[in-house]
Design an enzyme around this catalytic site. Structure first.
Site, short mmCIF file in Angstrom:
data_model
loop_
_atom_site.label_atom_id
_atom_site.label_comp_id
_atom_site.label_asym_id
_atom_site.label_seq_id
_atom_site.Cartn_x
_atom_site.Cartn_y
_atom_site.Cartn_z
CG ASP A 156 -1.80 1.18 1.35
OD1 ASP A 156 -1.93 1.91 0.35
OD2 ASP A 156 -2.36 1.40 2.44
CG ASP A 159 1.21 8.65 -6.50
OD1 ASP A 159 0.41 7.71 -6.46
OD2 ASP A 159 0.86 9.85 -6.46
#
EC number: 2.5.1.16
Length: 283
Positions: A156, A159
């Site tokens: 998780d 970017d």
């Protein structure tokens, strides 16, 4: 125009703007700029380096899909690793599964966890589960040092810029493969199919060279660029399209269902086109 607005430049040509009620917290951590703001449209929102990470209103779209797809693909997940995810949303979803014995959360920035606990308790609530171990260290190095350790690994991440770039590399995926048990499952968030098609295509090709089963699936996340989001899955044994739903645990969700699980792997033609296109072709 009423109030103060925050704008995230999502691409060089696209921004998303939200009206703020107030800034609840702002600091520069050793790793990034962190802010928690309260917005009219999405409630409380976590920002890292002026990029929206999660919001109270739409977080469940993302957290449920990144967590329950691999956890239901594996018939008996007992150990799980999360890299990133300091807001706690993925942890909250994982600990809903009764088979889970231990969750290891590896988050490089302790301040993300501290602020999530204080300002996003509905997202961070799972962090206090007795099965959860939190380690403030580099996730890339953590995976490199493990072998045959985890049933499920979930990335998780932010970017693919700065320190997170290595989490999108073939070398990292090979280390993930080694860190998984013989029937392990891996999922990572892999950006927007609208704006990051070349990245997704490269990741899928890397995973197909490493894992016996590699698949892409999609969900919607309203505050992320384009609203459509991609997850890449690698599995040593179990196909996410062949889940025995009679054995799957019944967990409380707001978005994820068995039907949505299956449908998420049904890719629209434009995604199939860029996945199958030659490497040099632009999209």
């Amino acid at each position: 125009m009423r109030g103060i607005w925050f704008s995230e430049l999502q691409t060089p040509d696209l921004a998303i703007s939200v009206r703020l009620n107030q800034t609840l917290h702002h600091e520069k951590t050793p790793y990034q700029e962190l802010a928690v703001v309260d917005t009219e449209a999405y409630g409380r929102m976590l920002l890292l380096d002026n990029i929206i990470q999660t919001t109270v209103k739409d977080e469940f779209f993302y957290h449920e899909m990144i967590a329950h797809v691999p956890l239901n693909t594996h018939p008996n997940p007992r150990t799980a690793l999360i890299i990133g995810g300091g807001d706690g949303g993925v942890v909250r979803e994982i600990v809903k599964h009764p088979s889970i014995e231990k969750v290891t959360l590896v988050e490089i920035d302790a301040r993300v966890v501290a602020n999530a606990r204080e300002y996003l308790p509905e997202i961070a609530c799972g962090l206090d589960d007795a099965r959860v171990e939190i380690r403030f260290e580099d996730g890339i190095e953590h995976v490199r040092q493990r072998e045959n350790t985890y049933d499920v690994i979930i990335v998780d991440s932010t970017d693919p810029i700065g320190p997170a770039v290595g989490l999108f590399s073939a070398e990292f995926y090979r280390n993930v493969y080694r860190a998984l048990k013989a029937d392990g499952v891996f999922v990572a968030q892999t950006e927007s199919p609208i704006f990051n098609s070349r990245l997704i295509r490269r990741i899928q090709r890397d995973l197909k060279e490493i894992f016996p089963i590699a698949r892409l699936y999609l969900t919607t996340v309203p505050t992320y660029p384009g609203g459509l989001w991609a997850f890449s899955l690698g599995s040593k044994k179990y196909d996410p399209l062949e889940v025995d739903w009679r054995q799957a645990p019944q967990v409380a969700t707001r978005y994820y269902t068995p039907a949505i699980h299956q449908a998420a792997f049904s890719l629209p033609p434009f995604v199939q086109e860029f996945l199958e296109a030659p490497e040099e072709e632009e999209f």
